[in-house]
Scaffold this motif. Sequence first.
Motif, PDB file in Angstrom:
ATOM      1  N   ASN A 170      40.160  40.596  27.632  1.00 39.60           N
ATOM      2  CA  ASN A 170      40.699  40.587  26.312  1.00 39.60           C
ATOM      3  C   ASN A 170      39.631  41.492  26.414  1.00 39.60           C
ATOM      4  O   ASN A 170      39.438  42.668  26.538  1.00 39.60           O
ATOM      5  N   PHE A 171      38.125  41.114  26.649  1.00 36.05           N
ATOM      6  CA  PHE A 171      36.856  42.144  26.611  1.00 36.05           C
ATOM      7  C   PHE A 171      36.997  43.598  27.770  1.00 36.05           C
ATOM      8  O   PHE A 171      36.275  44.127  27.101  1.00 36.05           O
ATOM      9  N   ILE A 172      37.501  42.895  28.831  1.00 38.00           N
ATOM     10  CA  ILE A 172      37.460  44.707  29.584  1.00 38.00           C
ATOM     11  C   ILE A 172      37.865  45.285  28.794  1.00 38.00           C
ATOM     12  O   ILE A 172      37.888  46.635  28.981  1.00 38.00           O
ATOM     13  N   SER A 173      39.493  44.866  28.352  1.00 48.44           N
ATOM     14  CA  SER A 173      40.353  45.368  28.052  1.00 48.44           C
ATOM     15  C   SER A 173      39.751  46.370  26.518  1.00 48.44           C
ATOM     16  O   SER A 173      40.436  47.834  26.665  1.00 48.44           O
ATOM     17  N   MET A 174      39.625  45.805  25.458  1.00 48.94           N
ATOM     18  CA  MET A 174      38.969  46.317  24.296  1.00 48.94           C
ATOM     19  C   MET A 174      37.663  47.770  24.747  1.00 48.94           C
ATOM     20  O   MET A 174      38.095  48.355  24.214  1.00 48.94           O
ATOM     21  N   ALA A 175      37.073  46.924  25.645  1.00 47.79           N
ATOM     22  CA  ALA A 175      35.729  48.199  25.981  1.00 47.79           C
ATOM     23  C   ALA A 175      36.130  49.072  26.532  1.00 47.79           C
ATOM     24  O   ALA A 175      35.809  50.543  26.295  1.00 47.79           O
ATOM     25  N   ALA A 176      37.182  49.205  27.537  1.00 49.59           N
ATOM     26  CA  ALA A 176      38.090  50.602  27.544  1.00 49.59           C
ATOM     27  C   ALA A 176      38.282  51.524  26.848  1.00 49.59           C
ATOM     28  O   ALA A 176      38.982  52.239  26.763  1.00 49.59           O
ATOM     29  N   ASP A 177      39.355  50.702  25.903  1.00 53.44           N
ATOM     30  CA  ASP A 177      39.785  51.624  24.623  1.00 53.44           C
ATOM     31  C   ASP A 177      37.644  52.238  24.003  1.00 53.44           C
ATOM     32  O   ASP A 177      38.603  53.428  23.102  1.00 53.44           O
ATOM     33  N   TYR A 178      37.319  52.261  24.022  1.00 57.22           N
ATOM     34  CA  TYR A 178      35.522  52.401  23.533  1.00 57.22           C
ATOM     35  C   TYR A 178      35.689  54.000  25.093  1.00 57.22           C
ATOM     36  O   TYR A 178      33.799  53.893  24.224  1.00 57.22           O
ATOM     37  N   GLY A 179      36.235  53.292  25.711  1.00 58.29           N
ATOM     38  CA  GLY A 179      35.421  54.172  26.993  1.00 58.29           C
ATOM     39  C   GLY A 179      34.618  54.108  27.808  1.00 58.29           C
ATOM     40  O   GLY A 179      33.711  54.269  28.445  1.00 58.29           O
ATOM     41  N   LEU A 180      34.650  52.555  27.908  1.00 56.86           N
ATOM     42  CA  LEU A 180      33.439  51.495  28.372  1.00 56.86           C
ATOM     43  C   LEU A 180      33.918  50.307  29.496  1.00 56.86           C
ATOM     44  O   LEU A 180      35.378  50.317  29.123  1.00 56.86           O
ATOM     45  N   HIS A 181      33.907  50.859  31.034  1.00 56.41           N
ATOM     46  CA  HIS A 181      34.600  50.469  31.552  1.00 56.41           C
ATOM     47  C   HIS A 181      33.725  49.487  33.276  1.00 56.41           C
ATOM     48  O   HIS A 181      32.289  50.323  33.281  1.00 56.41           O
ATOM     49  N   PRO A 182      33.846  48.352  33.761  1.00 58.89           N
ATOM     50  CA  PRO A 182      32.982  47.523  33.712  1.00 58.89           C
ATOM     51  C   PRO A 182      33.116  48.757  36.109  1.00 58.89           C
ATOM     52  O   PRO A 182      33.750  49.006  36.843  1.00 58.89           O
ATOM     53  N   CYS A 183      31.728  48.127  35.910  1.00 59.68           N
ATOM     54  CA  CYS A 183      30.636  48.558  37.888  1.00 59.68           C
ATOM     55  C   CYS A 183      31.078  47.444  38.134  1.00 59.68           C
ATOM     56  O   CYS A 183      30.659  48.242  39.645  1.00 59.68           O
ATOM     57  N   HIS A 184      30.506  47.196  37.391  1.00 59.03           N
ATOM     58  CA  HIS A 184      29.671  45.137  38.135  1.00 59.03           C
ATOM     59  C   HIS A 184      30.160  44.543  37.592  1.00 59.03           C
ATOM     60  O   HIS A 184      30.004  43.946  36.968  1.00 59.03           O
ATOM     61  N   ILE A 185      31.072  43.126  38.524  1.00 62.50           N
ATOM     62  CA  ILE A 185      31.555  42.470  37.789  1.00 62.50           C
ATOM     63  C   ILE A 185      30.898  41.041  38.648  1.00 62.50           C
ATOM     64  O   ILE A 185      31.368  40.990  40.473  1.00 62.50           O
ATOM     65  N   THR A 186      29.961  39.209  38.271  1.00 64.39           N
ATOM     66  CA  THR A 186      29.388  38.550  39.422  1.00 64.39           C
ATOM     67  C   THR A 186      29.853  37.474  38.480  1.00 64.39           C
ATOM     68  O   THR A 186      30.233  37.002  37.061  1.00 64.39           O
ATOM     69  N   THR A 187      31.204  36.619  38.784  1.00 56.72           N
ATOM     70  CA  THR A 187      30.988  35.308  38.500  1.00 56.72           C
ATOM     71  C   THR A 187      30.624  34.741  39.231  1.00 56.72           C
ATOM     72  O   THR A 187      30.147  34.194  40.192  1.00 56.72           O
ATOM     73  N   PHE A 188      30.039  33.576  37.970  1.00 58.12           N
ATOM     74  CA  PHE A 188      29.645  32.476  37.842  1.00 58.12           C
ATOM     75  C   PHE A 188      30.191  31.025  37.551  1.00 58.12           C
ATOM     76  O   PHE A 188      31.220  30.678  36.975  1.00 58.12           O
ATOM     77  N   PHE A 189      29.663  30.711  38.993  1.00 54.68           N
ATOM     78  CA  PHE A 189      29.521  28.691  39.305  1.00 54.68           C
ATOM     79  C   PHE A 189      28.771  28.128  38.484  1.00 54.68           C
ATOM     80  O   PHE A 189      28.366  28.500  39.901  1.00 54.68           O
ATOM     81  N   PRO A 190      28.559  26.982  38.580  1.00 56.20           N
ATOM     82  CA  PRO A 190      28.021  26.014  37.847  1.00 56.20           C
ATOM     83  C   PRO A 190      27.823  25.019  39.553  1.00 56.20           C
ATOM     84  O   PRO A 190      26.585  25.143  40.208  1.00 56.20           O
ATOM     85  N   LYS A 191      29.012  25.300  40.091  1.00 57.77           N
ATOM     86  CA  LYS A 191      28.502  24.725  41.370  1.00 57.77           C
ATOM     87  C   LYS A 191      30.379  25.144  42.535  1.00 57.77           C
ATOM     88  O   LYS A 191      31.310  25.203  41.592  1.00 57.77           O
ATOM     89  N   ALA A 192      30.146  25.042  43.413  1.00 57.80           N
ATOM     90  CA  ALA A 192      30.880  26.302  44.163  1.00 57.80           C
ATOM     91  C   ALA A 192      32.702  25.197  44.058  1.00 57.80           C
ATOM     92  O   ALA A 192      34.017  26.108  44.324  1.00 57.80           O
ATOM     93  N   HIS A 193      32.998  24.109  44.195  1.00 55.44           N
ATOM     94  CA  HIS A 193      33.522  23.586  44.054  1.00 55.44           C
ATOM     95  C   HIS A 193      34.775  23.430  42.974  1.00 55.44           C
ATOM     96  O   HIS A 193      35.433  22.780  42.248  1.00 55.44           O
ATOM     97  N   LYS A 194      33.606  23.295  41.949  1.00 54.60           N
ATOM     98  CA  LYS A 194      33.650  24.476  39.953  1.00 54.60           C
ATOM     99  C   LYS A 194      34.602  25.464  39.578  1.00 54.60           C
ATOM    100  O   LYS A 194      33.945  26.411  40.421  1.00 54.60           O
ATOM    101  N   PRO A 195      35.394  25.351  38.862  1.00 57.63           N
ATOM    102  CA  PRO A 195      35.721  25.619  37.887  1.00 57.63           C
ATOM    103  C   PRO A 195      35.131  27.350  37.672  1.00 57.63           C
ATOM    104  O   PRO A 195      33.526  27.019  36.883  1.00 57.63           O
ATOM    105  N   SER A 196      34.793  28.010  37.914  1.00 50.94           N
ATOM    106  CA  SER A 196      34.709  29.352  37.659  1.00 50.94           C
ATOM    107  C   SER A 196      34.128  29.149  36.010  1.00 50.94           C
ATOM    108  O   SER A 196      34.598  28.699  35.237  1.00 50.94           O
ATOM    109  N   GLU A 197      33.086  29.521  35.248  1.00 52.53           N
ATOM    110  CA  GLU A 197      32.812  29.299  33.962  1.00 52.53           C
ATOM    111  C   GLU A 197      32.190  30.692  32.924  1.00 52.53           C
ATOM    112  O   GLU A 197      32.787  30.755  32.204  1.00 52.53           O
ATOM    113  N   ARG A 198      31.607  32.278  33.861  1.00 53.24           N
ATOM    114  CA  ARG A 198      31.326  32.976  33.169  1.00 53.24           C
ATOM    115  C   ARG A 198      31.336  34.629  33.655  1.00 53.24           C
ATOM    116  O   ARG A 198      31.058  34.103  34.861  1.00 53.24           O
TER     117      ARG A 198
END
Length: 239
Positions: A170-198
């Motif tokens: 939702n954040f990325i979609s909303m940002a696109a409405d204002y001319g801002l586009h992602p160029c780098h996305i890092t998915t953060f995991f607390p542990k490898a076998h845990k779901p991503s959080e951030r």
Amino acid sequence: MKRRKGQFDFKQFSIKQECSAMKVGTDGVLLGAWTNVTGSKTVLDIGTGTGLIALMIAQRNPVASIHAIEIDQASAAEALTNVSHSPWADRVKVFHESIQDFSAHATHAYDLIVSNPPFFNSGTASPSANRHQARHTGQLPQKDLIQTVAGLLSDQGRFSVIIPVTESDNFISMAADYGLHPCHITTFFPKAHKPSERHLIEFTRTEGPAREDRLVQYLEHGEWTEGYKNLTRDFHIKL
């Protein structure tokens, strides 16, 4: 970093956090260490809290002039204390006001804008009023944040943010409405076998495919991964 009562000690600075609404946490350390600061002469930290991210950026970029905005009075006062006792007091200025009010009188664009924003859109309110304000989007709706960033970011500037995975589409979609586009996305995991959080996301005004990678914080036996250690090595005392 080393934790003492009411204080976190990093290699080059300390963070007092007895009064601040939000304490030092993984999100702030991640964003301060991950954000691309190359070539940035003017930096804006929206929702600085204790001043952690502003000081991390000051350490990483020796020429940047940094404005740190904080709406909570106690947090802003503590951020000012932390800045004044740091090696970079001449380059970091703390403002106690909302980003909406600040943007109304801002006099120049910023090469880099960074924010660890409030991100809970619903759910149970925190019993602490200032902690609730810091964690929930009532005082800083995502649309207001993005709209303000779009107005204050220089043409070649970058906007870096850390948000929950559940909020990122939702954040990325909303940002696109204002001319801002992602160029780098890092998915953060607390542990490898845990779901991503951030998601750590860097936006620019240029539309194109984003570079994507991942970062895991802990190994199975509780030690930090090499990736996390390499990212935060300049800050954690024990590294």
